[in-house]
Design a protein around this motif. Structure first.
Motif, PDB file in Angstrom:
ATOM      1  N   GLU A 339     -69.547  85.647 -10.491  1.00 48.26           N
ATOM      2  CA  GLU A 339     -68.719  84.428 -11.342  1.00 48.26           C
ATOM      3  C   GLU A 339     -69.047  83.490 -12.419  1.00 48.26           C
ATOM      4  O   GLU A 339     -69.964  83.651 -12.104  1.00 48.26           O
ATOM      5  CB  GLU A 339     -68.098  83.934  -9.731  1.00 48.26           C
ATOM      6  N   MET A 340     -68.024  83.454 -13.197  1.00 53.98           N
ATOM      7  CA  MET A 340     -68.880  82.707 -15.103  1.00 53.98           C
ATOM      8  C   MET A 340     -67.625  81.343 -15.375  1.00 53.98           C
ATOM      9  O   MET A 340     -66.938  81.347 -14.569  1.00 53.98           O
ATOM     10  CB  MET A 340     -68.769  83.340 -15.929  1.00 53.98           C
ATOM     11  N   LEU A 341     -68.579  80.232 -15.385  1.00 54.59           N
ATOM     12  CA  LEU A 341     -67.688  79.667 -15.646  1.00 54.59           C
ATOM     13  C   LEU A 341     -67.615  79.712 -18.017  1.00 54.59           C
ATOM     14  O   LEU A 341     -68.382  80.153 -18.034  1.00 54.59           O
ATOM     15  CB  LEU A 341     -68.276  78.103 -16.079  1.00 54.59           C
ATOM     16  N   ALA A 342     -66.694  80.297 -18.602  1.00 52.29           N
ATOM     17  CA  ALA A 342     -66.516  81.084 -19.629  1.00 52.29           C
ATOM     18  C   ALA A 342     -65.305  79.519 -20.599  1.00 52.29           C
ATOM     19  O   ALA A 342     -64.601  78.973 -19.726  1.00 52.29           O
ATOM     20  CB  ALA A 342     -65.588  82.319 -19.782  1.00 52.29           C
ATOM     21  N   GLU A 366     -59.617  87.132 -11.270  1.00 55.34           N
ATOM     22  CA  GLU A 366     -58.656  85.264 -11.248  1.00 55.34           C
ATOM     23  C   GLU A 366     -59.352  84.235 -11.854  1.00 55.34           C
ATOM     24  O   GLU A 366     -60.551  84.291 -11.362  1.00 55.34           O
ATOM     25  CB  GLU A 366     -58.269  85.293  -9.627  1.00 55.34           C
ATOM     26  N   GLY A 367     -59.111  83.373 -12.095  1.00 54.71           N
ATOM     27  CA  GLY A 367     -59.360  81.945 -12.253  1.00 54.71           C
ATOM     28  C   GLY A 367     -59.052  80.988 -12.748  1.00 54.71           C
ATOM     29  O   GLY A 367     -57.442  80.946 -12.516  1.00 54.71           O
ATOM     30  N   THR A 368     -59.461  79.527 -12.891  1.00 54.70           N
ATOM     31  CA  THR A 368     -58.722  78.599 -13.058  1.00 54.70           C
ATOM     32  C   THR A 368     -59.140  77.564 -14.257  1.00 54.70           C
ATOM     33  O   THR A 368     -59.985  77.832 -14.644  1.00 54.70           O
ATOM     34  CB  THR A 368     -59.527  77.736 -11.085  1.00 54.70           C
ATOM     35  N   LEU A 369     -58.548  77.344 -15.073  1.00 47.53           N
ATOM     36  CA  LEU A 369     -58.430  76.798 -15.807  1.00 47.53           C
ATOM     37  C   LEU A 369     -58.504  74.780 -15.553  1.00 47.53           C
ATOM     38  O   LEU A 369     -58.113  74.554 -14.883  1.00 47.53           O
ATOM     39  CB  LEU A 369     -57.516  77.174 -16.999  1.00 47.53           C
ATOM     40  N   GLY A 373     -61.398  72.956 -21.273  1.00 46.45           N
ATOM     41  CA  GLY A 373     -61.555  74.096 -22.020  1.00 46.45           C
ATOM     42  C   GLY A 373     -62.306  75.661 -22.103  1.00 46.45           C
ATOM     43  O   GLY A 373     -62.487  76.425 -22.169  1.00 46.45           O
ATOM     44  N   THR A 374     -62.655  74.953 -20.666  1.00 47.45           N
ATOM     45  CA  THR A 374     -63.504  76.078 -20.139  1.00 47.45           C
ATOM     46  C   THR A 374     -62.988  76.617 -18.642  1.00 47.45           C
ATOM     47  O   THR A 374     -61.701  76.108 -17.889  1.00 47.45           O
ATOM     48  CB  THR A 374     -64.689  75.359 -19.521  1.00 47.45           C
ATOM     49  N   THR A 375     -62.949  77.758 -17.872  1.00 45.14           N
ATOM     50  CA  THR A 375     -62.636  78.974 -16.960  1.00 45.14           C
ATOM     51  C   THR A 375     -63.548  78.723 -16.120  1.00 45.14           C
ATOM     52  O   THR A 375     -64.446  79.932 -16.877  1.00 45.14           O
ATOM     53  CB  THR A 375     -61.230  79.644 -18.028  1.00 45.14           C
ATOM     54  N   SER A 376     -62.630  79.746 -15.153  1.00 44.77           N
ATOM     55  CA  SER A 376     -63.541  79.450 -13.808  1.00 44.77           C
ATOM     56  C   SER A 376     -63.245  81.284 -13.822  1.00 44.77           C
ATOM     57  O   SER A 376     -61.450  81.663 -14.100  1.00 44.77           O
ATOM     58  CB  SER A 376     -63.776  79.077 -12.137  1.00 44.77           C
ATOM     59  N   PHE A 377     -64.062  82.178 -14.042  1.00 45.46           N
ATOM     60  CA  PHE A 377     -63.450  83.382 -14.513  1.00 45.46           C
ATOM     61  C   PHE A 377     -64.417  84.299 -12.958  1.00 45.46           C
ATOM     62  O   PHE A 377     -65.261  84.140 -12.924  1.00 45.46           O
ATOM     63  CB  PHE A 377     -63.947  83.864 -15.535  1.00 45.46           C
ATOM     64  N   LEU A 411     -71.209  80.689 -18.360  1.00 45.18           N
ATOM     65  CA  LEU A 411     -72.647  79.434 -17.642  1.00 45.18           C
ATOM     66  C   LEU A 411     -71.781  80.918 -16.520  1.00 45.18           C
ATOM     67  O   LEU A 411     -71.241  80.764 -15.839  1.00 45.18           O
ATOM     68  CB  LEU A 411     -72.314  78.779 -17.429  1.00 45.18           C
ATOM     69  N   PRO A 412     -73.136  80.710 -15.581  1.00 46.49           N
ATOM     70  CA  PRO A 412     -72.841  81.410 -13.925  1.00 46.49           C
ATOM     71  C   PRO A 412     -71.700  80.868 -13.285  1.00 46.49           C
ATOM     72  O   PRO A 412     -72.608  78.720 -13.895  1.00 46.49           O
ATOM     73  CB  PRO A 412     -74.545  81.353 -13.902  1.00 46.49           C
ATOM     74  N   TYR A 413     -70.893  80.714 -12.472  1.00 43.69           N
ATOM     75  CA  TYR A 413     -70.425  79.458 -12.641  1.00 43.69           C
ATOM     76  C   TYR A 413     -70.812  78.673 -11.098  1.00 43.69           C
ATOM     77  O   TYR A 413     -70.568  77.300 -11.825  1.00 43.69           O
ATOM     78  CB  TYR A 413     -68.918  80.102 -11.369  1.00 43.69           C
ATOM     79  N   ALA A 414     -71.821  79.268 -10.414  1.00 41.60           N
ATOM     80  CA  ALA A 414     -73.183  78.621  -9.211  1.00 41.60           C
ATOM     81  C   ALA A 414     -73.895  78.534  -9.387  1.00 41.60           C
ATOM     82  O   ALA A 414     -74.154  79.832  -9.636  1.00 41.60           O
ATOM     83  CB  ALA A 414     -72.241  78.321  -7.883  1.00 41.60           C
ATOM     84  N   VAL A 415     -74.920  78.415  -8.692  1.00 41.19           N
ATOM     85  CA  VAL A 415     -76.164  78.148  -9.167  1.00 41.19           C
ATOM     86  C   VAL A 415     -77.008  78.691  -7.115  1.00 41.19           C
ATOM     87  O   VAL A 415     -76.869  80.076  -7.526  1.00 41.19           O
ATOM     88  CB  VAL A 415     -77.335  77.152  -9.456  1.00 41.19           C
TER      89      VAL A 415
END
Ligand SMILES: Cc1cc2nc3c(=O)[nH]c(=O)nc-3n(C[C@H](O)[C@H](O)[C@H](O)COP(=O)(O)OP(=O)(O)OC[C@H]3O[C@@H](n4cnc5c(N)ncnc54)[C@H](O)[C@@H]3O)c2cc1C
Ligand code: SF4
Ligand code: SF4
Lengths: 549, 397
Positions: A339-342, A366-369, A373-377, A411-415
């Motif tokens: 997952e990433m934050l794009a 899929e992802g959440t907006l 201006g970022t989206t989880s991808f 960025l990666p979505y989570a650590v």
């Protein structure tokens, strides 16, 4: 064993760097019994891992060095609610579902909750951070936290931010005063603010700095909810429409499902307009009048951006599906999340690139907006863990997506555990430095969720040790045998031609190999998680390429 | 790797791998709600099966027992993210337990009793007539009579004296409505459901067929049941029911509701009864028959119906289904007590349901908790509210 997993299927190889199970699982029922447990763990040097319901997928809740799993699900009370302050205080083992049900009965809801609301705990999501339902208007979960109570790795109980409770019935007051004054000192030593200002020490840090026991969250009035959904042939059209809807309507929630996701949803097989298309779906949460106007805007924008507006029934379907993003897992049956934050405007490009990189894999995206201006991808890589070799080798793909995120300014979505290597980028340089300083102060013996976020030395499995030894042995043997000839140094040649050296040539070579093997074992013993991954991932990648050929 | 024959034979070997570990199932599981450890909940058990397949765990006595600590209440199935038919999986796992000779003693008893006596409690066919005492006039010409409607009582209602009033009420309702109906009397045998709960999937069809062949011979088109599990079992395991859709299987409330809509039943004003309806797991989650009982209660003047939380398809199990009442009666009772606590926060003084096991469980839990409330089957509520016959009654079917 059951408590030692999260939603990601791990290859057996992963257990060469993290332990496969906890030694003990505990379920404290109140703060004081939890405090006793922590004190016991400190005295005996036992690692502790807090656990909500294990619905995360980044390894934050799994064991790395055995030890104590502290399941918080038995601490699940609702302690305080005040509609005038728009706030609710809960114990952190409560599920989002139960909290929502409580609030909805009173005409309220939450500004943000995760799509795992049916099972995830309040503590788990607050400790991980992230986008959820409601984030399109309200941002991430961390912005919804007003106050926190936590137990530090040294057993002290502290409160940060503004934890709202009925002060007449607060049995912990004295302990908290003591804990807070200790923490204030440490914070000011580190050049940080007061406990009131530093809730972020515990939000989004995966339980590495303490166990969150209570949280005060914002609430909002549960106005009229209207779901909407539209389908598109192309991601670029979807993104353009999403961008306009975001700025013109400000919906409560908006999510996209890519073509490779909708084509795998069994429930869509009869819907030509949806299966294999790009779906933009979400909900408005406003007054009836605002909603009426906004729905019209959504319809117009969708039509103008070459989309197709779906009817109410379909929109309600997508709204209820928001809580089931893993429906597609049957296509695996195993799942490797990446997952990433794009940045939202890069989505079409990232999507194409991801598809190209993972062209030989089964994926659903899929992802959440969010409102910034970022989206989880979310890339769900579908695989079969029973095919041991290919599954193990394919494990690198999840890390590959994290690298891809960086290339596109994401960025990666989570650590959690697996993305610890990216922690500095994830939190930002200064914040990460502060967190590290505080980790040292609060948890000097590193018992609280070790290896997560901050990395550290891994306990390498016996098989890898043996392999390392063999490699070291063979490499030094070959080196010892070939190197003198290659270097062609006079003094070395003279030394080697001594009759005693000649006589003991093979025993010497063996000894050299043995030394090489032992050095390799020492190197491996002191290896850190980031180094183990930095060596392992490229090897897996190369193996994967070779295997494909 | 360990081979689990039954899990493979019934095509369930992928399911432990398909599980997404999301935990939805565990949080609704009545057994987990009481015992609070993952290893008693569905997600945990599925993980254990996976580890057994992987050769990391053992299918031992302890795990076999845990497989039976389950109500087969369909709640986990109804919320599963990845669409796993968990209840089917638990039944197959029970078959695996049986295959390995690890069946708990009460389950062994049930299998033996169903096989040798045709019922779940070692009674016998003659005992299936005892419930008729006192209503001989109404039933004497009904047994094995050709008719379009059959009333299938099931073992509990036929054989447990506490439940005889349920059967009598149903017969009185049918008589009131002028229905031409038939009863299988002493020829009725167990529907076969307990076999699936005790790990014998093979013989269910035969058991169902013993009843169904008779029902067909009598020219029956509609079978009315007092127990929703009988309907579920025949729908899932009877080959003939699956192939031949001409026989309709109805719950008591589906049938009674139809009689009301056909204006065959008339009620008199009741003295302010506040009821709440407990949806039996199988009626609500499998048969989706949640509205009919509510519509019936709405029709009876003076009955005020309040909802319990949770209800309808989210209903909480009574604790007695799936043999849990015999395998671990204490746990079963604790689950029933929890459900009764749901009633105590409503103004209801009467809990109405439509499953004999729920009634038995609640009666016991009432005793252990000391809660004062009346437990009734929907047929008992309806029969008690019928206006005197001269004013009502319908024509013949
Ligand atoms: C179907 C599904 C949907 C999801 N949707 C979302 C989503 O919309 N957004 C999103 O961001 N994530 C989502 N996730 C990931 C995950 O559900 C969330 O991060 C979730 O909030 C984790 O909650 P949990 O209670 O299961 O925590 P766990 O997985 O048990 O723990 C997560 C982390 O928090 C730590 N932790 C847990 N409790 C505490 C505590 N009380 N104090 C300190 N540390 C603690 C653990 O050590 C671990 O590091 C989803 C997952 C699934 C399976
Ligand atoms: S069937 Fe009911 S009791 Fe059994 S595991 Fe599922 S939810 Fe629990
Ligand atoms: S609900 Fe289904 S997918 Fe989720 S944990 Fe339970 S069995 Fe697994």
């Amino acid at each position: 064993m059951i408590y030692s997993k999260d939603v990601t299927s791990l290859p057996d190889l992963a257990h060469q760097i993290v332990s496969p199970r906890f030694d003990v699982v505990t379920q404290p029922v109140d703060v004081l019994s939890l405090q006793n447990l922590i004190i016991y763990a400190i005295e005996n040097g036992i690692p502790i891992v807090p656990r909500g319901n294990g619905t995360s997928g980044w390894g934050g809740a799994i064991p790395t060095r055995g030890g104590l799993c502290i399941s918080l699900s038995a601490m699940s009370g609702i302690l305080y609610f005040n509609e005038f302050e728009s706030a609710v205080t809960v114990e952190t083992g409560i599920t989002w579902r139960d909290l929502l049900a409580f609030l909805e009965r009173l005409g309220f809801t939450l500004p943000v909750y995760p799509s795992s609301a049916t099972a995830a705990t309040v503590g788990g999501f607050v400790a991980s951070g992230g986008l959820g339902i409601g984030s399109t208007r309200n941002g991430d979960i961390l912005k919804q936290v007003i106050g926190i109570e936590a137990i530090l790795p040294n057993g002290k109980i502290v409160r940060l931010g503004r934890l709202l409770l009925d002060s007449k019935t607060d049995p912990l007051r004295e302990k908290v005063e003591e804990g807070n004054s200790w923490l204030s000192e440490k914070l000011s030593d580190a050049g940080l603010g007061s406990p009131e200002q530093e809730t972020k020490l515990f939000t989004g840090t995966y339980g590495t700095l303490g166990i969150i026991t209570k949280v005060t969250l914002k609430t909002i009035p549960n106005l009229q909810l209207i779901p909407f959904s539209c389908s598109f042939d192309r991601m670029t059209d979807l993104v353009r429409a999403a961008d306009r809807i975001l700025s013109e309507v400000k919906p409560y929630y908006m999510r996209f499902l890519a073509d490779n996701y909708t084509s795998k949803l069994r429930a869509l097989s009869e819907y030509e307009n949806e299966s294999g298309k790009y779906i933009l779906t979400g909900a408005l949460l406003d007054t009836i009048y605002q909603n009426e106007d906004n729905i019209e805007i959504i319809k117009t924008v969708t039509n103008e951006e070459k989309g197709y507006v779906l009817d109410d029934k379909r929109s309600w379907f997508y709204w209820s599906e928001r809580l089931y993003p893993l429906r597609i897992k049957r296509h695996g049956p195993s799942l490797v999340p990446a997952e990433m934050l794009a940045p939202m405007n890069m989505l079409p490009e990232i999507l194409e690139k991801t598809k190209a990189e993972l062209r030989n894999s089964k994926v659903a995206i899929e992802g959440t907006l969010s409102n910034d201006g970022t989206t989880s991808f979310m890339v769900w890589i579908l695989d079969d863990e029973r095919k041991k070799v290919s599954f193990t080798i394919g494990w690198y793909r999840s890390f590959q997506i994290a690298s891809l995120a960086e290339r596109f300014g994401g960025l990666p979505y989570a650590v959690g555990l697996w993305n610890g290597r990216h922690a500095r980028k994830f939190y930002g340089n200064d914040s990460y430095k502060n967190l590290k300083v505080m980790k040292k102060k609060l948890d000097p013996s590193n018992i609280m969720n070790p290896l997560k976020v901050f990395g550290g030395r891994v306990t390498i499995g016996r098989e890898s040790m043996l392999l390392g030894f063999l490699l070291g042995f063979i490499v030094t043997m070959i080196g010892g045998w070939l190197l003198p000839g290659l270097l062609n140094l006079d003094w070395l040649n003279q030394f080697l031609s001594l009759s005693l050296v000649q006589f003991l040539y093979f025993p010497n070579l063996w000894l050299l190999g043995l030394a090489g093997g032992l050095i390799a074992v020492m190197i491996i013993r002191f290896m850190r998680l980031s180094q183990a991954l930095a060596i392992g991932i490229p090897i897996l990648r190369i193996l994967s390429k070779l295997l494909r050929r | 790797m360990t081979k689990l024959d039954f899990i493979e034979r019934y095509g369930q070997e992928n399911e432990p791998y398909i599980c997404a570990s999301c935990g939805n199932c565990t949080l609704v599981c009545p057994v987990y709600s009481e015992l609070k450890w993952e290893s008693y909940g569905p997600r945990g058990k599925l993980h254990v099966v996976k580890s057994i397949i992987e050769g990391e765990g053992e299918f031992g006595k302890d795990f076999a027992h845990k497989i039976f600590l389950c109500n087969l209440c369909e709640h986990c199935t109804s919320v599963c993210t990845t669409g796993i038919s968990l209840d089917r999986f638990w039944e197959v796992a029970r078959a695996e337990v049986r295959e390995r000779g690890l069946l708990p003693a009460p389950a062994q008893f049930v299998l033996k009793s169903v096989k040798e006596r045709g019922d779940i409690m070692w009674m016998g066919s003659a005992d299936r007539l005892l419930w008729m005492e006192g209503i001989d006039e109404l039933v004497k010409d009904r047994i094995l009579k050709k008719a379009k409607v059959a009333y299938f009582l099931g073992c509990n209602v036929s054989l447990k004296s506490q439940l005889h009033d349920v059967a009598q009420s149903m017969v009185k309702i049918m008589d009131y409505a002028g229905i031409d109906f038939t009863l299988l009397g002493e020829k009725e045998v167990c529907c076969g459901a307990p076999l699936s709960w005790a790990g014998n999937l093979k013989d269910i069809n035969e058991m169902a067929e013993k009843n169904l062949s008779l029902i067909r011979e009598l020219g029956v088109e509609t079978v009315v049941f007092s127990c929703p599990s009988c309907i579920q079992t025949w729908s899932e395991y009877s080959k003939s029911v699956k192939e031949d859709k001409s026989i309709e299987l109805l719950t008591a409330s589906q049938f009674i509701n139809r009689l009301i809509r056909e204006k065959r039943l008339h009620f008199e004003e009741q003295p302010m009864i506040t009821t709440t309806f407990h949806d039996p797991c199988i009626s609500a989650r499998v048969l989706k028959a949640t509205e009919e009982p509510r519509e019936i209660m709405d029709e009876i003047p003076g009955v005020y119906h309040v909802e319990m939380n949770p209800s309808r398809q989210n209903t909480r199990c009574c604790g007695a289904h799936g043999l849990l009442d015999v395998v671990d009666p204490v746990l079963s009772s604790r689950i029933a007590e929890r459900r009764l606590r749901d009633v105590t926060v409503t103004p209801a003084t009467r809990i109405v349901t439509e499953c004999p096991r729920c009634i038995l469980a609640f009666d016991l839990a009432k005793f252990t908790t000391g809660y004062e409330m009346l437990v009734q089957d929907i047929t008992q509520l309806v029969e008690g509210a019928l206006s005197p016959k001269e004013q009502g009654g319908g024509k013949d079917h």
